[in-house]
Scaffold this motif. Structure first.
Motif, short mmCIF file in Angstrom:
data_model
loop_
_atom_site.label_atom_id
_atom_site.label_comp_id
_atom_site.label_asym_id
_atom_site.label_seq_id
_atom_site.Cartn_x
_atom_site.Cartn_y
_atom_site.Cartn_z
N LEU A 145 -6.11 4.41 6.74
CA LEU A 145 -6.83 3.18 6.38
C LEU A 145 -7.80 2.70 7.44
N PHE A 146 -7.53 3.05 8.72
CA PHE A 146 -8.39 2.55 9.80
C PHE A 146 -9.60 3.43 10.05
N GLN A 147 -9.75 4.52 9.29
CA GLN A 147 -10.93 5.36 9.43
C GLN A 147 -12.11 4.72 8.72
N ASN A 189 4.70 -1.76 5.02
CA ASN A 189 5.16 -2.40 3.79
C ASN A 189 6.50 -3.09 4.04
N HIS A 190 6.59 -4.34 3.60
CA HIS A 190 7.84 -5.09 3.78
C HIS A 190 8.88 -4.61 2.76
N ALA A 191 10.14 -4.63 3.17
CA ALA A 191 11.20 -4.15 2.29
C ALA A 191 11.31 -4.99 1.03
N GLN A 192 10.94 -6.29 1.09
CA GLN A 192 11.03 -7.18 -0.05
C GLN A 192 9.70 -7.36 -0.76
N GLY A 193 8.74 -6.50 -0.44
CA GLY A 193 7.43 -6.58 -1.08
C GLY A 193 6.38 -7.16 -0.16
N ALA A 240 -5.77 0.91 -3.53
CA ALA A 240 -4.35 0.78 -3.78
C ALA A 240 -3.97 -0.67 -4.06
N ARG A 241 -4.85 -1.60 -3.71
CA ARG A 241 -4.52 -3.02 -3.89
C ARG A 241 -5.44 -3.63 -4.95
N ILE A 253 0.86 -1.19 0.00
CA ILE A 253 0.00 0.00 0.00
C ILE A 253 0.89 1.23 0.00
N PRO A 254 0.55 2.26 -0.79
CA PRO A 254 1.35 3.50 -0.75
C PRO A 254 1.43 4.07 0.66
N GLU A 255 2.60 4.54 1.04
CA GLU A 255 2.84 5.01 2.41
C GLU A 255 1.88 6.13 2.80
N ASP A 256 1.52 7.00 1.87
CA ASP A 256 0.66 8.15 2.21
C ASP A 256 -0.78 7.74 2.47
#
Length: 436
Positions: free
Chosen positions: A377-379, A415-419, A387-388, A369-372
Motif C-alpha cells: 500500500l505504501f508504494q 486490521n483490528h480483530a473486531q473490525g 479494497a475499501r 483491507i485484505p492482508e495480501d
C-alpha cells in the motif's frame, strides 16, 4: 547465545586476536623449552658437581671443620636434618623436575628445594647421605610475580591487538560512512560526496557510490521538475473548462455539476503529485508536543457534524518535528479513516520510555483491507483504496510514508480483530541531525 560476531570488523579483530594468542603460546613454549629449560638444566648440573665435590673419596663429609672450610670458601653449608629445619627448610618449596634431574646426576633419589630471596637458596638432600642437607646460594637468580618473559609477551600481545583494532577500524570507517550515506539516499536525502579514503577497493566503491548518488539526484530533480511542470500546465485548461461550464444554460446544470466535480478530483490528484514531489524538506524542525498537533487537527475536523473522533492520549514528551508535515500525515490518515472506514474513529497516543519512541494510532470501524494488499500500500501509485470501495491516485499513503521516513520513524497498517483498520505511526523522541 551467539559467540561469533556478525560484522566484518568484529570477525577481523577476533581472527587477529586468535592468531596472536596462538603466536604467544608458541613463543612462550619455545622460549621455555629452548632457553629457560636448558638454563635450569645447566644450573642443576653445576649444583650436582658441587655436591659430588663434598663426597669426594678421602674427604670426611661429616667433619665439622670441613663444613666450616666449605662455607668460608664457597658459602655452601652442610647441615643435619635438625639444623636444616632450624634454618628454614620448612619454608623452602619442593621442585619435582629439579629433583628428578638431580637424582639422575647423583645416581640416586635426591630432593631439591628452593627458598626465594637474594640470593636464592637451593636445598639438596643427596642420595649419598639422606641425613644431610646441603644449601647452595645462587646469585643472579630472581623471581617476580610475573616473569620478564611473560610481561614481554603480554605487552607485545596487547600492542598487536591494539594495532590490529586500529587498522580494522580505519578500514571499516569508510564502510560505515558509505552505509549511512546509502540509508540517507534511500530516504530521499542526498548527502555531499563521500571522501575517497581507505584501501583501493573501498575507494573504488566510494567513487561508484558518489557517481550513483549524483545520478539518482539528477533523476529526482528532473522528475520533480517534470511533475511540477505537467501539474502546472494542466491547471490552465482545467480553469478554461471550469469557465466554459459556467456558461452552460440552467437546464444543463447537471452537466455543469458533473464537470466541476471531475475538475475538483483532477485538482486533488494534481495536489497529491505536487506534495509527493515536494517532500517538505525545507520545513525546519520545531520542538512541539505530538498531542498538541493531534488536538489541532481534530479541532478542525470537529466542524463536520457527521464525523466523530474519540481521543485517548497519553502523556508525551516534547520532541523536534516538522510540524506542518506531521499534521499532513495526521490529516491524511484521518481523512482515509472517514472516507474508507467509518464516521466514528479513535485516535490514541503512547510513549515507550524504554525505547524512547512516541507513537499515535488512528482506528476506524470499516471493512479493513485484505492482508495480501497491506504490504504494497505504501508504494507510489498503488491503489489499495479499491479494497475499501474507492479509487485514488495511489499517492496518499506514499506521501505519508515519505514524511514518516524523513523523521526516521515507521508506519504500519493492521486490521483490528473486531473490525476496522489501525494505522500506527512511530517516531523517535530524538532525531540525529546527521541522518535527516
Amino acid at each position: 547465545m551467539r559467540l561469533l560476531p556478525k560484522s566484518a570488523f568484529g570477525q577481523t579483530v577476533l581472527l587477529i586476536g586468535l592468531l596472536l594468542l596462538i603466536n604467544q603460546v608458541v613463543s612462550y613454549l619455545s622460549v621455555t623449552y629452548y632457553f629457560i629449560r636448558p638454563t635450569y638444566q645447566q644450573i642443576n648440573h653445576l649444583l650436582a658437581n658441587q655436591v659430588n665435590v663434598i663426597f669426594l673419596e678421602g674427604l670426611d663429609h661429616q667433619d665439622p671443620n670441613l663444613h666450616e672450610e666449605f662455607f668460608a670458601a664457597t658459602g655452601i653449608q652442610i647441615l643435619s636434618e635438625t639444623e636444616a629445619r632450624q634454618q628454614g627448610l620448612e619454608q623452602a618449596r619442593h621442585y619435582l623436575s629439579l629433583s628428578r634431574q638431580m637424582s639422575e646426576r647423583l645416581g640416586g633419589s635426591a630432593d631439591v628445594r628452593i627458598t626465594p630471596g637474594a640470593p636464592y637458596l637451593f636445598w639438596i638432600n643427596p642420595p649419598q647421605d639422606r641425613n644431610l642437607w646441603i644449601t647452595i646460594p645462587m646469585q643472579g637468580l630472581g623471581e617476580t610475580d610475573i616473569s620478564p618473559l611473560t610481561i614481554y609477551l603480554m605487552v607485545i600481545g596487547v600492542l598487536s591487538v591494539a594495532g590490529g583494532w586500529l587498522f580494522v577500524r580505519r578500514l571499516n570507517k569508510p564502510l560505515q560512512a558509505l552505509q549511512q550515506a546509502a540509508m540517507a539516499v534511500a530516504r530521499g536525502n542526498f548527502p555531499p560526496p563521500l571522501k575517497e579514503e581507505g584501501s583501493s577497493e573501498i575507494m573504488a566503491v566510494t567513487r561508484a557510490f558518489n557517481q550513483m548518488s549524483r545520478g539518482i539526484k539528477q533523476l529526482e530533480d528532473d522528475r520533480a521538475l517534470l511533475t511540477a511542470g505537467i501539474s502546472h500546465d494542466l491547471r490552465t485548461p482545467l480553469t478554461r473548462i471550469r469557465l466554459a461550464t459556467e456558461m452552460l444554460p440552467d437546464d444543463q446544470e447537471w452537466i455543469r455539476d458533473g464537470i466541476n466535480h471531475d475538475i475538483e478530483d483532477m485538482n486533488d490528484i494534481i495536489d497529491q503529485f505536487i506534495n509527493y514531489v515536494r517532500q517538505d524538506r525545507q520545513e525546519k524542525l520545531e520542538k512541539v508536543n505530538l498531542n498538541s498537533l493531534i488536538d489541532d487537527v481534530v479541532r478542525v475536523r470537529n466542524i463536520e457534524e457527521n464525523h466523530h473522533i474519540t481521543l485517548s492520549l497519553a502523556e508525551l514528551p516534547d520532541m523536534k518535528l516538522r510540524k506542518v508535515a506531521i499534521k499532513r500525515v495526521m490529516d491524511n490518515l484521518i481523512e482515509n479513516a472517514f472516507r474508507y472506514g467509518s464516521p466514528h474513529i479513535e485516535i490514541t497516543s503512547s510513549y515507550d520510555k524504554k525505547r524512547k519512541l512516541v507513537s499515535f494510532s488512528v482506528r476506524d470501524h470499516g471493512p479493513g483491507i485484505p492482508e495480501d494488499q497491506i504490504e504494497n500500500l505504501f508504494q507510489p501509485f498503488t491503489q489499495g483504496d479499491k479494497a475499501r470501495g474507492s479509487l485514488g491516485s495511489g499517492l496518499g499513503l506514499a506521501i505519508i510514508k515519505r514524511i514518516v521516513d524523513m523523521h526516521l520513524g515507521s508506519i504500519s497498517l493492521v486490521n483490528h480483530a473486531q473490525g476496522g483498520l489501525i494505522a500506527t505511526v512511530t517516531l523517535p523522541c530524538k532525531l540525529d541531525s546527521n541522518k535527516l
